[in-house]
Motif scaffolding. Structure first.
Motif, PDB file in Angstrom:
ATOM      1  N   ARG A   1      17.654  -5.268 -16.062  1.00 60.96           N
ATOM      2  CA  ARG A   1      17.724  -3.942 -15.467  1.00 60.96           C
ATOM      3  C   ARG A   1      16.529  -3.781 -14.527  1.00 60.96           C
ATOM      4  N   TYR A   2      16.788  -3.130 -13.409  1.00 54.62           N
ATOM      5  CA  TYR A   2      15.697  -2.746 -12.534  1.00 54.62           C
ATOM      6  C   TYR A   2      15.672  -1.223 -12.477  1.00 54.62           C
ATOM      7  N   GLU A   3      14.638  -0.631 -13.065  1.00 60.83           N
ATOM      8  CA  GLU A   3      14.521   0.821 -13.147  1.00 60.83           C
ATOM      9  C   GLU A   3      15.821   1.450 -13.639  1.00 60.83           C
TER      10      GLU A   3
ATOM     11  N   VAL B   1       2.625   9.456 -23.325  1.00 59.24           N
ATOM     12  CA  VAL B   1       3.960   9.232 -23.891  1.00 59.24           C
ATOM     13  C   VAL B   1       4.952   9.951 -22.998  1.00 59.24           C
ATOM     14  N   VAL B   2       5.937   9.206 -22.499  1.00 62.57           N
ATOM     15  CA  VAL B   2       6.847   9.720 -21.471  1.00 62.57           C
ATOM     16  C   VAL B   2       8.285   9.434 -21.869  1.00 62.57           C
ATOM     17  N   LEU B   3       9.166  10.374 -21.613  1.00 69.03           N
ATOM     18  CA  LEU B   3      10.611  10.182 -21.755  1.00 69.03           C
ATOM     19  C   LEU B   3      11.232  10.334 -20.382  1.00 69.03           C
ATOM     20  N   GLY B   4      11.993   9.344 -19.932  1.00 70.47           N
ATOM     21  CA  GLY B   4      12.644   9.386 -18.643  1.00 70.47           C
ATOM     22  C   GLY B   4      11.851   8.591 -17.608  1.00 70.47           C
ATOM     23  N   SER B   5      12.173   8.749 -16.327  1.00 72.19           N
ATOM     24  CA  SER B   5      13.235   9.633 -15.879  1.00 72.19           C
ATOM     25  C   SER B   5      14.621   8.994 -15.968  1.00 72.19           C
ATOM     26  N   GLU B   6      14.646   7.667 -16.179  1.00 76.93           N
ATOM     27  CA  GLU B   6      15.939   6.986 -16.320  1.00 76.93           C
ATOM     28  C   GLU B   6      16.431   7.217 -17.749  1.00 76.93           C
TER      29      GLU B   6
ATOM     30  N   LYS C   1      13.236   4.796 -21.829  1.00 81.16           N
ATOM     31  CA  LYS C   1      14.313   4.839 -20.835  1.00 81.16           C
ATOM     32  C   LYS C   1      15.670   4.655 -21.510  1.00 81.16           C
ATOM     33  N   SER C   2      16.752   4.935 -20.736  1.00 75.59           N
ATOM     34  CA  SER C   2      18.106   4.636 -21.253  1.00 75.59           C
ATOM     35  C   SER C   2      19.122   4.506 -20.123  1.00 75.59           C
ATOM     36  N   GLY C   3      18.695   3.921 -19.017  1.00 76.50           N
ATOM     37  CA  GLY C   3      19.632   3.697 -17.909  1.00 76.50           C
ATOM     38  C   GLY C   3      19.591   4.817 -16.892  1.00 76.50           C
ATOM     39  N   LYS C   4      20.023   4.480 -15.683  1.00 74.09           N
ATOM     40  CA  LYS C   4      19.857   5.392 -14.553  1.00 74.09           C
ATOM     41  C   LYS C   4      21.192   5.784 -13.918  1.00 74.09           C
TER      42      LYS C   4
ATOM     43  N   LYS D   1      10.829  13.815 -18.103  1.00 71.20           N
ATOM     44  CA  LYS D   1      11.213  13.929 -16.703  1.00 71.20           C
ATOM     45  C   LYS D   1      12.665  13.485 -16.515  1.00 71.20           C
ATOM     46  N   THR D   2      13.403  14.278 -15.795  1.00 68.02           N
ATOM     47  CA  THR D   2      14.796  13.959 -15.473  1.00 68.02           C
ATOM     48  C   THR D   2      15.230  14.890 -14.343  1.00 68.02           C
ATOM     49  N   ASN D   3      16.514  14.837 -13.979  1.00 67.49           N
ATOM     50  CA  ASN D   3      17.019  15.753 -12.958  1.00 67.49           C
ATOM     51  C   ASN D   3      18.525  15.921 -13.104  1.00 67.49           C
ATOM     52  N   SER D   4      19.110  16.689 -12.220  1.00 68.55           N
ATOM     53  CA  SER D   4      20.523  17.052 -12.333  1.00 68.55           C
ATOM     54  C   SER D   4      21.471  15.944 -11.913  1.00 68.55           C
TER      55      SER D   4
END
Length: 496
Positions: A128-130, A321-326, A290-293, A353-356
């Protein structure tokens, strides 16, 4: 800064003091941790050593030892398992591919130095890339569909990355385009487009046809993984990146790598993960789950879950400690405790961090007994317009973020929560915490429900603390524990 006391009715304030089990979905709480830990068991290996020097490796830092390491790994695997041992000196290598039941052991005083020539990481492998699946350069250390694997020892893994090679790979595109005839190299924009269009992964071939850097250590579709004690420096990209894997222990690792996108440890669509006693000093997020983009992440649709982080030190980085953005597959059940975070170059302690455009969810995040020194942005950030994506078809969802016994000594603000009119932010709660040296008001825009109990805020310009309890639906411009905030523009975001 004007001091202010925040109060609520007794009945409401009392509700803030109950166990987090009362608000977390499916009774997830700190009481869930022992059950998760019971499933996380580090693999054990037969007492058999396979020194790479027995297969022709030389410790002069110039001889290519790739084939010698490959032979030692194959021999250990064929024998039913054991340690592939690297000791005494500097060993130069290309890509290392682990096999089941093999422990790659780099002894104290030894360095496994990775050749920065891109051709040493061909042929391409699935990675996976980002957060988007791709056929790309092999990670420096890679395993695919293996089990019972480890990288251990107090030696050094040196990725040899610099501005002259991996960190400057984007410059290759401009150089190739200037050739006669011009050559077009693909980048992340082309990969994202392939993900959106559903191009089969086997046809997303990059490697020397593109400018995508490999991550350092990637177990892909693996289980029973141990990464222990090693020192990692000069990584091309993310350092430790388990993908679609389970039962993972990362222990005692020391990472110092300040290149672009040099995240320390990024579990990606993985579950049952323990990260403990590690030191992170990075050019990007220290730990980023992360969990995919976007469309490709939703196609795979595997969450990251049941992740325990404890007794770690975070220095430089965009976030501790970060969750996201992917996070298109979702992230849940993250427990971080007994950590120390302090650096003028650390931007945030806890960051979501995430978005719509992403989909997925971020939920059940527990953060306690954390000492924060100086952060340059905020103690807690929830950024739901990450990348300045202000609107989209998938409303971001954040639920059950619980901070307890957190202290900080210096920050521009305590909270920065920026949502959208459609986003969901539920049950952000802070209890029994003290934040000192707070320079200004919180940023709360479409921030959902945020509540506090026994929270003390000491403004940087006032000796008298602000203390009390509060609860409310955070609309546009709603203030935090220290002072009301003004309407805020979305914060500038950095590359993932």
């Amino acid at each position: 800064m004007k001091t202010r006391l925040l109060t609520v009715a007794l009945g409401l304030a009392g509700s803030l003091l109950v166990s987090p089990v009362a608000f977390a979905a499916k009774a997830v709480s700190w009481d869930s941790v022992p059950g998760i830990l019971a499933r996380i068991k580090a693999p054990k290996f037969p007492v058999r050593d396979f020194p790479i020097t027995h297969y022709g490796a030389k410790s002069d830092g110039m001889t290519d030892c790739t084939d010698a390491i490959r032979q030692a790994i194959a021999a250990a695997n064929a024998a039913g398992g054991g340690r592939v041992v690297i000791t005494g000196g500097v060993f130069l290598t290309g890509a290392v591919h682990l096999k089941s039941n093999v422990n790659l052991h780099i002894a104290e005083g030894a360095t496994l130095k990775f050749d920065p020539k891109p051709e040493k990481y061909l042929p391409v492998v699935q990675a996976r890339y980002e957060g988007t699946e791709v056929m790309n350069y092999s990670p420096l250390i890679y395993a695919y569909k293996q089990e019972n694997i480890a990288v251990t020892g107090k030696g050094t893994l040196d990725g040899s990355a610099s501005r002259e090679n991996w960190w400057g790979i984007g410059q290759r595109a401009a150089a190739a385009a200037a050739q006669t005839p011009p050559v077009r190299l693909m980048g992340s924009a082309q990969l994202i487009e392939m993900g959106e269009k559903g191009v089969p992964v086997a046809e997303r071939i990059f490697g020397d046809k593109g400018t995508l850097r490999p991550n350092f250590l990637v177990p892909y579709l693996c289980k029973n993984i141990l990464i222990e004690d090693v020192r990692i420096i000069n990584s091309p990209m993310w350092e430790i990146n388990p993908v679609l894997s389970t039962n993972i222990t990362v222990r005692g690792v020391h990472i110092v790598s300040h290149g672009p996108n040099n995240d320390g440890c990024n579990p990606d669509s993985s579950k049952d993960v323990l990260i403990e006693n590690c030191h992170f000093d990075t050019g990007d997020d220290c730990i980023a789950i992360k969990s995919g983009k976007d469309a490709d992440g939703r196609r795979v649709n595997v969450p990251s879950e049941n992740i325990i982080i404890r007794n770690c030190v975070m220095k430089d980085g965009h976030g501790g400690v970060v969750l996201g953005s992917e996070n298109s597959g979702g992230i849940r059940n993250v427990f971080a405790e007994n950590c120390e975070m302090d650096s003028p170059n650390l931007e945030r302690a806890l960051r979501l961090k995430t978005n719509s455009g992403r989909g997925g969810f971020l939920e059940n995040v527990f953060f306690r007994n954390v000492k924060v020194g100086r952060v340059s942005h905020s103690v807690l950030t929830i950024d739901l317009v990450y990348g300045r994506v202000m609107d989209g078809p998938l409303a971001p969802k954040v639920r059950n973020v619980f901070m307890e016994n957190v202290t900080s000594t210096s920050s521009p603000r305590v909270l920065s929560i920026v949502g959208t009119p459609k986003s969901i932010v539920e049950n952000v709660r802070i209890v029994n915490s003290t934040f000192q040296g707070v320079e200004g008001p919180d940023v709360l825009t479409y921030s959902g429900s945020v509540s506090y109990s026994n929270v003390t805020v000491v403004p940087a310009t006032a000796p008298t603390p602000v203390a009390g309890d509060a609860v409310g639906r955070g609309g546009r411009g709603r203030g935090g524990p220290g002072a009301p905030s003004a309407p805020a523009q979305p914060p500038a975001s950095k590359k993932e």
